[in-house]
Design a protein around this motif. Sequence first.
Motif, short mmCIF file in Angstrom:
data_model
loop_
_atom_site.label_atom_id
_atom_site.label_comp_id
_atom_site.label_asym_id
_atom_site.label_seq_id
_atom_site.Cartn_x
_atom_site.Cartn_y
_atom_site.Cartn_z
N GLU A 53 0.84 -1.19 0.00
CA GLU A 53 0.00 0.00 0.00
C GLU A 53 0.88 1.24 0.00
O GLU A 53 1.88 1.31 0.71
N GLU A 54 0.50 2.22 -0.79
CA GLU A 54 1.28 3.46 -0.87
C GLU A 54 0.99 4.38 0.31
O GLU A 54 -0.17 4.44 0.77
N GLN A 110 7.74 0.86 -6.06
CA GLN A 110 6.79 1.97 -6.15
C GLN A 110 7.13 2.80 -7.37
O GLN A 110 8.11 3.53 -7.41
N ASP A 122 2.94 5.77 -10.88
CA ASP A 122 1.49 5.72 -10.77
C ASP A 122 0.95 4.48 -10.07
O ASP A 122 -0.26 4.40 -9.84
N ARG A 123 1.81 3.51 -9.76
CA ARG A 123 1.29 2.27 -9.19
C ARG A 123 2.38 1.52 -8.45
O ARG A 123 3.57 1.80 -8.61
N VAL A 124 1.95 0.56 -7.65
CA VAL A 124 2.84 -0.38 -6.98
C VAL A 124 2.99 -1.61 -7.87
O VAL A 124 2.00 -2.15 -8.35
N ILE A 125 4.24 -2.04 -8.07
CA ILE A 125 4.51 -3.14 -9.00
C ILE A 125 5.15 -4.31 -8.26
O ILE A 125 6.30 -4.23 -7.84
N TYR A 134 -6.55 -5.07 -3.87
CA TYR A 134 -5.69 -3.95 -4.25
C TYR A 134 -5.62 -3.73 -5.76
O TYR A 134 -5.04 -2.75 -6.22
N LEU A 182 -3.85 -5.09 -8.12
CA LEU A 182 -2.47 -4.97 -8.59
C LEU A 182 -2.26 -5.73 -9.89
O LEU A 182 -2.96 -6.71 -10.17
N LYS A 183 -1.31 -5.27 -10.67
CA LYS A 183 -0.86 -6.04 -11.84
C LYS A 183 0.61 -6.34 -11.66
O LYS A 183 1.43 -5.43 -11.43
N GLU A 209 8.13 3.35 -16.20
CA GLU A 209 7.21 3.42 -15.07
C GLU A 209 7.50 4.59 -14.13
O GLU A 209 6.85 4.73 -13.08
#
Length: 445
Positions: free
Chosen positions: A288-289, A374, A377-380, A406, A408-409, A439
Amino acid sequence: MKRHILSNLKEWKNSPNRKPLILLGARQVGKTYILKQFGREEFDNMVYVNCHNNPFVESLFVDFDIDRILYQIELQYEQRITVGKTLLFFDEIQEVKNGIPSLKYFCENKRDLHVVVAGSLLGISLREEESFPVGKVDNLRMYPMTFDEFLIANGRDMLADCLKALDKEMLAPHHETLVEYLRQYYFVGGMPEAVLTWIETHDPSATRKVQQSILSTYNRDFGKHTKTEAERIRMVWNSIPAQLAKENKKFVFGVVKKGARAAEFEKAIQWLVDAGLIYKICRISKPEEPLQFYVDAMCYKVFMMDVGLLACMCGARSKVMLLGMDVFSEFKGAFTENYVMSQIKALEICDGMDNNIFYYSKDSSPLEVDFIVQGRDRVIPVEVKAEHNVRSKSLSTFINQEFSSYALKGLRCSMLPFATQDWMENIPLYATEAYFNEEGLGASE
């Protein structure tokens, strides 16, 4: 050899808010080379002041009268220092007393002059008695050459451009060529002298000798500490191949020394991190950010800054490294995981960019995700696969069960070509740097 950081140096030159610039990095990553190239290409003249064993410099910073310092330099080097036209370059700044603190006064009294300094993280970390000019300098970090830069050094500029653009269609016919270069990169690594030796000779023995020389230099630097602390630094340093060879790559103090406690070696680990020789990433409890909020600082993994130096340290035979596919899975995939870490880390060139990479695991299960990154734009969530079996069981469980809410991808870095599914995409290992630059981890060029 072309280095991407040159574009960041040009941005600094043209910034109206620039301050004196410190280019930091471990020894022999190419700081002096790139700053001299920058000076030649971007300025009418460059005044180069080498602070190592230089009696003139020893008496230069007796006070912080910048006008006097500049006049003395002009007299010594028979060159005019002209604002906007001259690059003033202090090399090995950490070697001279008051060199680093003087940058505060260059900032306050001669802000419009282009001043750059190169300093090894090793040396600067040893000058603890001097105040660092916080807020009065700009910083850039330099790392070993990435795979992309290795391609360019080998004359494959167009292939590197195609890779940077992530042009999957154009890259497809060149998959095997890129795999061959990646195999070479695992052996050679990104230390510029090793890369140059390999390009000029393609002699594994000559390249390995360069790597051994670099490792010997680092070992001598360890000796600048007290005998006890130097020995602890060496013990941690020498344990890294064994740490990475474990199935679970969490750092274990017992691998350093039987019965060792964290309190004995944490200072040595931090010194190696501060010196830029190792990278340390902590475990997080959930993706989680901002990820930094969920760090478990007691659990971490440690990587070498350069995969070629790792190969040299563990004595990996050149035949195994350069022939066939074994190199990618050898050593329980440690080379490959270290490679991926180094490519992502090399994008963190500026202050405030070093809290992007973590990992996930659970004490109560074998579930582990190699990296949690991080992006802009997203958590990877990232899984690294070195072998031909690329089933992503842990990644699938993490995304589709453990943290399904969440959305997620995931990302799998493997030897397979580009592919995508609803919950995960695969990229070939050679595209790691380009993917994470896209990214948002890297500065745009």
